[in-house]
Design a protein around this motif. Structure first.
Motif, mmCIF file in Angstrom:
data_model
loop_
_atom_site.group_PDB
_atom_site.id
_atom_site.type_symbol
_atom_site.label_atom_id
_atom_site.label_comp_id
_atom_site.label_asym_id
_atom_site.label_seq_id
_atom_site.Cartn_x
_atom_site.Cartn_y
_atom_site.Cartn_z
ATOM 1 N N HIS A 94 0.978 -1.174 -0.503
ATOM 2 C CA HIS A 94 0.234 0.061 0.196
ATOM 3 C C HIS A 94 0.636 0.881 -0.081
ATOM 4 O O HIS A 94 2.002 0.953 0.696
ATOM 5 C CB HIS A 94 -0.850 -0.076 1.314
ATOM 6 C CG HIS A 94 -2.334 -1.286 1.229
ATOM 7 N ND1 HIS A 94 -1.732 -2.417 1.944
ATOM 8 C CD2 HIS A 94 -3.367 -1.015 1.120
ATOM 9 C CE1 HIS A 94 -2.949 -3.201 0.933
ATOM 10 N NE2 HIS A 94 -3.646 -2.455 0.877
ATOM 11 N N CYS A 95 0.587 2.111 -0.198
ATOM 12 C CA CYS A 95 1.044 3.347 -0.643
ATOM 13 C C CYS A 95 0.292 4.275 -0.145
ATOM 14 O O CYS A 95 -0.415 5.029 0.050
ATOM 15 C CB CYS A 95 1.713 3.980 -1.753
ATOM 16 S SG CYS A 95 -0.046 4.442 -3.108
ATOM 17 N N GLU A 113 -4.870 9.779 0.972
ATOM 18 C CA GLU A 113 -5.638 8.259 0.421
ATOM 19 C C GLU A 113 -4.599 7.699 0.098
ATOM 20 O O GLU A 113 -3.180 7.587 0.559
ATOM 21 C CB GLU A 113 -5.357 8.855 -1.405
ATOM 22 C CG GLU A 113 -6.542 9.522 -1.903
ATOM 23 C CD GLU A 113 -7.144 9.449 -2.798
ATOM 24 O OE1 GLU A 113 -6.744 8.870 -3.243
ATOM 25 O OE2 GLU A 113 -7.574 11.837 -3.501
ATOM 26 N N ARG A 149 -3.628 3.699 -1.000
ATOM 27 C CA ARG A 149 -3.840 2.671 -2.017
ATOM 28 C C ARG A 149 -3.596 1.376 -2.022
ATOM 29 O O ARG A 149 -1.525 1.645 -1.667
ATOM 30 C CB ARG A 149 -3.455 3.710 -3.469
ATOM 31 C CG ARG A 149 -4.429 5.261 -3.889
ATOM 32 C CD ARG A 149 -5.749 4.420 -4.666
ATOM 33 N NE ARG A 149 -6.532 5.940 -4.237
ATOM 34 C CZ ARG A 149 -6.740 6.682 -5.971
ATOM 35 N NH1 ARG A 149 -6.516 5.294 -6.348
ATOM 36 N NH2 ARG A 149 -7.651 7.213 -5.969
ATOM 37 N N VAL A 207 -0.758 -1.526 -4.584
ATOM 38 C CA VAL A 207 -0.138 -1.237 -5.316
ATOM 39 C C VAL A 207 0.509 -2.175 -5.561
ATOM 40 O O VAL A 207 0.499 -2.853 -4.989
ATOM 41 C CB VAL A 207 0.440 0.092 -4.666
ATOM 42 C CG1 VAL A 207 0.789 1.640 -5.111
ATOM 43 C CG2 VAL A 207 1.936 -0.431 -3.751
ATOM 44 N N ASP A 216 2.165 -0.392 -11.661
ATOM 45 C CA ASP A 216 1.246 0.312 -10.997
ATOM 46 C C ASP A 216 2.190 1.631 -10.611
ATOM 47 O O ASP A 216 3.663 1.463 -10.210
ATOM 48 C CB ASP A 216 0.561 -0.353 -9.668
ATOM 49 C CG ASP A 216 -0.847 -0.484 -9.543
ATOM 50 O OD1 ASP A 216 -0.420 -1.350 -10.458
ATOM 51 O OD2 ASP A 216 -1.243 -0.873 -8.287
ATOM 52 N N VAL A 230 3.063 5.572 -9.126
ATOM 53 C CA VAL A 230 2.224 6.709 -8.350
ATOM 54 C C VAL A 230 2.966 8.146 -8.707
ATOM 55 O O VAL A 230 4.241 7.976 -9.147
ATOM 56 C CB VAL A 230 2.630 5.791 -7.286
ATOM 57 C CG1 VAL A 230 2.102 6.645 -5.753
ATOM 58 C CG2 VAL A 230 1.907 4.788 -6.988
ATOM 59 N N ARG A 253 -8.911 5.038 7.634
ATOM 60 C CA ARG A 253 -8.069 4.949 7.425
ATOM 61 C C ARG A 253 -6.394 4.802 6.651
ATOM 62 O O ARG A 253 -5.444 3.670 6.703
ATOM 63 C CB ARG A 253 -8.420 4.995 5.510
ATOM 64 C CG ARG A 253 -8.277 4.240 4.421
ATOM 65 C CD ARG A 253 -9.254 3.894 3.315
ATOM 66 N NE ARG A 253 -8.150 3.452 1.998
ATOM 67 C CZ ARG A 253 -8.447 2.127 2.007
ATOM 68 N NH1 ARG A 253 -8.704 0.971 3.226
ATOM 69 N NH2 ARG A 253 -7.730 1.421 0.882
ATOM 70 N N ASP A 273 -7.821 -2.901 3.606
ATOM 71 C CA ASP A 273 -7.716 -4.553 2.430
ATOM 72 C C ASP A 273 -9.467 -5.098 2.329
ATOM 73 O O ASP A 273 -10.002 -5.550 1.844
ATOM 74 C CB ASP A 273 -6.662 -5.645 2.382
ATOM 75 C CG ASP A 273 -5.694 -5.317 1.594
ATOM 76 O OD1 ASP A 273 -5.485 -4.612 0.704
ATOM 77 O OD2 ASP A 273 -5.347 -5.810 1.864
#
Length: 158
Positions: free
Chosen positions: A80-81, A86, A88, A90, A94, A96, A143, A156
């Motif tokens: 994740h990043c 936000e 997201r 990854v 992908d 970014v 989040r 997730d």
């Protein structure tokens, strides 16, 4: 000939010929876990630098921001990043983009390493860490708080 070598052959395990695997940062300079860096291209004739970062399963980069933009391509693994407010998921291939002055961090999934290319300005500012007040404000987003605390299963929906 000045500048970088013309060709550096790929080796096993996301390594390149003639490229040292370096510490991510100096220990104690900022919070991070199980991450290394390799400077792949740093040629005085370019205005940018291409680096490869890899973190072990469950590893993470520092939560920070800069004046400069980052361009990132995930080469290996999942994770994740955080970019701004936000989070997201990854995965391989992908892309970014991290705008200037934007809080960001990468975290590898629990079961596999996460490796990514990162392109930045050759001449750039030093990273800024959040103050206590800034960190408290960042944690207001549930989040983002789950991400920063490493509660990946919550992100997730597991």
């Amino acid at each position: 000939m000045r500048g970088s070598p013309v060709h550096r052959q790929a080796q096993k395990d996301y390594r390149w010929e003639g490229v040292d695997r370096l510490a991510y940062k100096e220990e104690g300079s900022a919070p991070f876990k199980d991450i290394s860096r390799q400077v792949l291209i740093a040629d005085e004739n370019l205005a940018c630098e291409l680096r490869y970062f890899e973190m072990a399963a469950g590893g993470y980069s520092t939560l920070e921001r800069h004046e400069h933009v980052h361009g990132v391509m995930i080469l290996r693994g999942r994770g994740h990043c955080l970019v701004g407010n936000e989070v997201r998921a990854v995965a391989e291939r992908d892309l970014v983009t991290i705008p200037p002055w934007t809080w960001h961090q990468f975290r590898a999934a629990a079961g596999e390493p996460l490796g990514f290319l990162c392109m930045v300005n050759a001449k750039r500012d030093k990273p800024q860490l959040p103050s206590e007040d800034e960190l408290a404000a960042i944690y207001q987003n549930p989040r983002v708080a789950a991400f920063l605390d490493g509660r990946m299963a919550e992100l997730d929906g597991a």
